[in-house]
Design an enzyme around this catalytic site. Structure first.
Site, PDB file in Angstrom:
ATOM      1  N   LYS A   4      51.624  91.346  26.040  1.00  0.00           N
ATOM      2  CA  LYS A   4      50.552  90.299  26.436  1.00  0.00           C
ATOM      3  C   LYS A   4      50.182  88.901  25.742  1.00  0.00           C
ATOM      4  O   LYS A   4      50.287  88.299  25.280  1.00  0.00           O
ATOM      5  CB  LYS A   4      49.567  90.059  27.456  1.00  0.00           C
TER       6      LYS A   4
ATOM      7  N   LYS B 271      68.740  89.036  34.781  1.00  0.00           N
ATOM      8  CA  LYS B 271      67.858  88.844  36.233  1.00  0.00           C
ATOM      9  C   LYS B 271      67.147  87.092  36.585  1.00  0.00           C
ATOM     10  O   LYS B 271      66.832  86.961  35.560  1.00  0.00           O
ATOM     11  CB  LYS B 271      66.636  89.796  36.306  1.00  0.00           C
TER      12      LYS B 271
ATOM     13  N   LYS C 285      61.155  83.647  37.410  1.00  0.00           N
ATOM     14  CA  LYS C 285      60.868  82.006  37.550  1.00  0.00           C
ATOM     15  C   LYS C 285      59.659  81.068  36.497  1.00  0.00           C
ATOM     16  O   LYS C 285      59.409  80.241  36.428  1.00  0.00           O
ATOM     17  CB  LYS C 285      59.211  82.297  38.262  1.00  0.00           C
TER      18      LYS C 285
END
Ligand code: TRP
Length: 336
Positions: free
Chosen positions: A116, A198, A201
């Site tokens: 992050k 995979k 979103k």
């Protein structure tokens, strides 16, 4: 009859935008199944969400949309404790205490924190680093026995166990040390565009995923464009035919058939018909969920009622743990 105390299970999701059919199969359906077997606490983790910058109106809206979606999918507020994290102040309060039992070095080593930091280099705030401690507070407040975790959250559960054991070691048994709940290997849904990856979103190409909010036209169009191969034969072979195999997996789940039945059904068919059938099956499942979500969103009084009673139930459980912790660490308490 002797009443058996059910195990406590804790889970939370962040109210971030889009959920895909992969999330539906991997997360939402699990909540629905688990609520029958465990004493479940399910939170919408809006306090975790603000570790990256959020637009306030969007965050508020997504909170309600997520709540309505989960309820529309069958999460039953009568069977579980469904609540919003920020409604129970004990999360922040316990987090503070747990911070003093957590070392900066171990937080700096967390892999999600490190990634992050790279993704949000302009906003490496303390919350980003403290994120796992808030998760630990979530879980430990409810004396959870079990936490369903995917691979990305495993390290966070490990640190939760470390913090709990550390505290218990000093002050005596205070927290249940949670175990990971290993989910039954569900079907893995891959990207429609790069079927070796995979379904995500956050894929920049929206044709790669089916959102829970996609209407029928969109669903049909995305499946029509799904990547397959040139063999023109509907058979399952993940290595040689990842695209077709992914579509077969999706079809078998949404149409309630086995892979073998699906292969048989499309024997001799071209990919065009097959893709249209997959699209139909998915769209047919999504339509009633979307309609119910929309109906719930129009009934804000009902949604608020769920959140209010959820917060009250959660608060009652959380308060017990928090006052135990405050007593153990020597916070002077008034008799009440
Ligand atoms: N961090 C989790 C996620 O992004 C959400 C979460 C917050 C959570 N608190 C939790 C998950 C406690 C399990 C237990 O997926």
């Amino acid at each position: 009859m002797e009443e058996v105390k059910r195990k406590v299970l804790y889970s939370a999701v962040q109210p971030s935008g889009i959920l895909t059919i992969g999330n539906y199969l991997g997360a939402i359906k699990n909540w629905v199944d688990l609520q029958n077997d465990y004493d479940c606490f399910y939170a919408i983790a809006n306090m975790h969400a603000i570790t990256v910058r959020q637009d306030p109106a969007t965050l508020r809206q997504r909170t309600l949309e997520l709540l309505a979606l989960y309820v529309a999918c069958g999460v039953d507020p009568e069977k579980c404790t469904l609540y919003l994290q920020s409604h129970v102040s004990a999360h922040a309060e316990l987090q503070w205490v747990l911070n003093t039992f957590t070392y900066v070095g171990e937080m700096e080593r967390m892999t999600q924190y490190k990634s992050k930091c790279l993704a949000h280099a302009d906003n490496i705030n303390m919350g980003l680093m403290d994120y796992p401690v808030l998760m630990a507070a979530d879980i430990l407040l409810y004396q959870a026995d079990l936490v369903p975790v995917g691979a990305d959250q495993k390290q966070h559960l490990e640190i939760t166990r470390d913090i709990a054991s550390r505290f218990n070691g000093i002050y005596g048994n205070t927290f249940t040390v949670p175990e990971p709940y290993i989910l039954k290997a569900g079907a893995k849904i891959n990207s429609l565009q790069e079927p070796d990856k995979k379904m995500s979103k956050s894929d920049p190409n929206p044709n790669a995923f089916i959102s829970m909010a996609d209407d029928k036209d969109t669903v049909m169009r995305k499946f029509k464009r799904a990547v397959t191969d040139s063999e023109a034969c509907v058979r399952f072979d993940e290595v040689a035919k990842p695209g077709v195999s992914n579509l077969l997996t999706i079809y078998s789940i949404f149409a309630g058939k086995t892979i073998a039945e699906a292969e048989k059904e499309f024997e001799g068919n071209g990919y065009g018909d097959f893709k249209a059938a997959v699209g139909e099956a998915v769209a047919d499942k999504l339509a009633p969920i979307q309609a119910e979500q929309k109906r719930l969103l129009a009934d804000k009084g009902y949604l608020n009622g769920i959140l209010a009673s959820g917060a009250e139930k959660a608060f009652r459980a959380a308060r017990k743990t928090l006052s135990k912790v405050y007593r153990k660490i020597g916070f002077y308490q008034l008799d009440r």
